[in-house]
Enzyme design. Structure first.
Site, mmCIF file in Angstrom:
data_model
loop_
_atom_site.group_PDB
_atom_site.id
_atom_site.type_symbol
_atom_site.label_atom_id
_atom_site.label_comp_id
_atom_site.label_asym_id
_atom_site.label_seq_id
_atom_site.Cartn_x
_atom_site.Cartn_y
_atom_site.Cartn_z
ATOM 1 N N SER A 1 0.767 -1.144 -0.055
ATOM 2 C CA SER A 1 -0.043 0.092 0.047
ATOM 3 C C SER A 1 0.872 1.476 0.106
ATOM 4 C CB SER A 1 -0.835 -0.169 1.281
ATOM 5 O OG SER A 1 -0.412 -0.578 2.153
ATOM 6 N N ASN B 1 -4.357 6.000 -1.186
ATOM 7 C CA ASN B 1 -3.786 6.023 0.205
ATOM 8 C C ASN B 1 -3.387 7.506 0.738
ATOM 9 O OD1 ASN B 1 -4.694 3.561 1.349
ATOM 10 N ND2 ASN B 1 -3.030 2.762 0.970
HETATM 11 N N1 CAA Z 1 -17.460 -10.489 1.232
HETATM 12 C C1 CAA Z 1 -18.615 -10.530 0.775
HETATM 13 N N2 CAA Z 1 -19.401 -9.246 0.858
HETATM 14 C C2 CAA Z 1 -19.370 -8.505 1.714
HETATM 15 C C3 CAA Z 1 -18.088 -8.387 2.751
HETATM 16 C C4 CAA Z 1 -17.312 -9.664 2.216
HETATM 17 N N3 CAA Z 1 -15.839 -9.846 2.956
HETATM 18 N N4 CAA Z 1 -18.015 -7.635 3.518
HETATM 19 C C5 CAA Z 1 -19.549 -6.966 3.370
HETATM 20 N N5 CAA Z 1 -19.885 -7.603 2.374
HETATM 21 C C6 CAA Z 1 -21.152 -7.149 1.820
HETATM 22 C C7 CAA Z 1 -22.215 -7.591 2.819
HETATM 23 O O1 CAA Z 1 -22.884 -8.835 2.388
HETATM 24 C C8 CAA Z 1 -23.304 -6.382 2.460
HETATM 25 O O2 CAA Z 1 -23.804 -6.692 1.016
HETATM 26 P P1 CAA Z 1 -25.343 -5.813 0.750
HETATM 27 O O3 CAA Z 1 -25.247 -4.438 1.080
HETATM 28 O O4 CAA Z 1 -25.563 -6.456 -0.506
HETATM 29 O O5 CAA Z 1 -26.297 -6.557 1.750
HETATM 30 C C9 CAA Z 1 -22.437 -5.116 1.897
HETATM 31 O O6 CAA Z 1 -21.134 -5.629 1.676
HETATM 32 C C10 CAA Z 1 -22.367 -4.149 3.197
HETATM 33 O O7 CAA Z 1 -22.031 -4.804 4.225
HETATM 34 P P2 CAA Z 1 -22.524 -4.747 5.784
HETATM 35 O O8 CAA Z 1 -23.982 -4.478 5.674
HETATM 36 O O9 CAA Z 1 -21.792 -5.998 6.627
HETATM 37 O O10 CAA Z 1 -21.722 -3.712 6.495
HETATM 38 P P3 CAA Z 1 -21.684 -2.010 5.683
HETATM 39 O O11 CAA Z 1 -22.754 -1.517 5.144
HETATM 40 O O12 CAA Z 1 -20.679 -1.331 6.997
HETATM 41 O O13 CAA Z 1 -20.285 -2.352 4.564
HETATM 42 C C11 CAA Z 1 -18.374 -1.974 3.882
HETATM 43 C C12 CAA Z 1 -19.348 -2.875 4.740
HETATM 44 C C13 CAA Z 1 -18.620 -2.550 2.347
HETATM 45 C C14 CAA Z 1 -16.989 -2.766 4.384
HETATM 46 C C15 CAA Z 1 -18.609 -0.591 3.913
HETATM 47 O O14 CAA Z 1 -18.388 -0.330 5.318
HETATM 48 C C16 CAA Z 1 -17.500 0.213 3.222
HETATM 49 O O15 CAA Z 1 -17.478 0.225 1.999
HETATM 50 N N6 CAA Z 1 -16.464 0.693 4.014
HETATM 51 C C17 CAA Z 1 -15.218 1.254 3.566
HETATM 52 C C18 CAA Z 1 -14.217 0.648 3.164
HETATM 53 C C19 CAA Z 1 -13.063 1.089 2.487
HETATM 54 O O16 CAA Z 1 -12.800 2.470 2.582
HETATM 55 N N7 CAA Z 1 -12.101 0.216 2.237
HETATM 56 C C20 CAA Z 1 -10.833 0.823 1.645
HETATM 57 C C21 CAA Z 1 -9.862 0.639 2.854
HETATM 58 S S1 CAA Z 1 -8.407 1.305 2.305
HETATM 59 C C22 CAA Z 1 -7.665 0.003 1.605
HETATM 60 O O17 CAA Z 1 -7.835 -1.190 1.759
HETATM 61 C C23 CAA Z 1 -6.260 0.320 0.909
HETATM 62 C C24 CAA Z 1 -4.894 0.261 2.240
HETATM 63 O O18 CAA Z 1 -3.870 -0.207 1.711
HETATM 64 C C25 CAA Z 1 -5.163 0.767 3.442
#
Ligand code: CAA
Length: 284
Positions: free
Chosen positions: A119, A190
């Site tokens: 990252s 990032n």
């Molecule tokens: N596998 C499959 N499906 C998943 C999953 C997984 N591991 N995790 C979540 N989901 C699905 C859920 O089934 C749900 O589907 P529906 O909406 O269709 O029902 C959906 O994703 C949303 O999940 P939740 O209802 O459990 O929880 P939420 O609404 O809080 O969503 C999230 C979870 C998608 C993680 C959301 O919180 C989100 O988008 N968060 C931000 C994530 C982000 O910014 N990521 C980048 C991080 S930075 C990075 O990774 C780079 C680095 O180098 C640091």
């Protein structure tokens, strides 16, 4: 250049997600980690993620079985011998990554592409550790990998057009949208996201608002899907600190100094969801 078999090194949060999306796209996957326990944990995470997709009716039980059948696990890097593409997704330590890249370079065919999911570490520097720097590229996925649509493709100074095109085609195969980014500390996403999260830690540390209120502020005030501190727990506080340290030393600019509270929490072992405690608690 045809990619049929993908090697993934590191069965942690990112590695198991990358293995899952490759296997779901019909590719053969060899997932390697040093410990059997890590591989077992990875396979149960993948199992649970596929179950979520079944519940959403995005896939069937037979798709799940096919995906699981496409993943072979191993504790020996030699298992990567037949891979057309190896994605290194080990911990965010330059020494660890350099050592793995040197070993993999000797195992895979001369034509194979080596990629790193780092990252923040320089792709040019990692590429230079291999004997095929022109066939080395950064492929930076986002957490949770099965859900987040983006992959950043980072060209090192040495990466050739053919490798970049093959990486783009691979991103399409695994149903991700690729953006091309120059090799520079933190790349694009990032560089913006992690200092924002670091600032949220400063706001907490200075007693300006509680963790819950900081997160509520960014969810309701700025339409972020989750607040920055909950996101920190999802990403892992050790990873965030490693990225901030790279930004701070690369730019030599105090605006990137890691929040002392972030460093102290990492020292305490409060790494976020994966350790059961970060800014919030996650009972087993
Ligand atoms: N596998 C499959 N499906 C998943 C999953 C997984 N591991 N995790 C979540 N989901 C699905 C859920 O089934 C749900 O589907 P529906 O909406 O269709 O029902 C959906 O994703 C949303 O999940 P939740 O209802 O459990 O929880 P939420 O609404 O809080 O969503 C999230 C979870 C998608 C993680 C959301 O919180 C989100 O988008 N968060 C931000 C994530 C982000 O910014 N990521 C980048 C991080 S930075 C990075 O990774 C780079 C680095 O180098 C640091």
């Amino acid at each position: 250049m045809q990619i049929n078999t993908v090697g993934v090194i590191g069965a942690g949060t990112m590695g198991n997600g990358i293995a899952q999306i490759c296997a779901s796209a019909g590719l053969k996957v060899v997932l390697v980690d040093i410990a059997d326990a890590a591989l077992d944990r990875a396979m149960s995470t993948i199992d649970a993620s596929l179950d979520k997709l079944i519940r959403k009716e995005s896939i069937t039980d037979s798709d799940k079985q096919q995906t699981l059948g496409n993943i072979h696990t191993a504790t020996d890097l030699q298992a990567l011998a037949g891979a057309d593409l190896v994605i290194e997704a080990a911990s965010e330590s330059e020494q660890v990554k350099l050592s793995l890249i040197r070993q993999v370079d000797e195992i895979v065919s001369a034509e194979a592409i080596i990629a790193s999911n780092t990252s923040s570490i320089s792709i040019t520097r990692l590429a230079a550790a291999s004997s095929r720097p022109q066939r080395f590229i950064g492929m930076h996925f986002f957490n949770p990998v099965p859900v987040m649509a983006l992959v950043e493709l980072i060209r090192g100074l040495q990466t050739d057009d053919r490798t970049h095109e093959a990486a783009r085609a691979f991103a399409e195969t695994v149903h991700k949208t690729a953006i091309s980014v120059r090799n520079h500390a933190g790349f694009a996403a990032n560089r913006i996201l992690v200092p924002m999260i670091n600032e949220a830690v400063f706001v907490l540390q200075e007693g300006i608002a509680s963790a819950e209120d900081i997160d509520m502020g960014m969810r309701l005030g700025c339409s972020h899907p989750i607040g920055p501190l909950a996101l920190a727990d999802l990403i892992g506080l050790d990873t965030l600190l490693a990225v901030m340290d790279v930004l701070y030393t690369s730019f030599n600019d105090s605006k990137y100094r890691p929040a002392p509270l972030l460093r102290e929490m990492v020292e305490a072992g409060y790494l976020g969801r994966k350790s059961g405690r970060g800014f919030y608690r996650y009972p087993a």
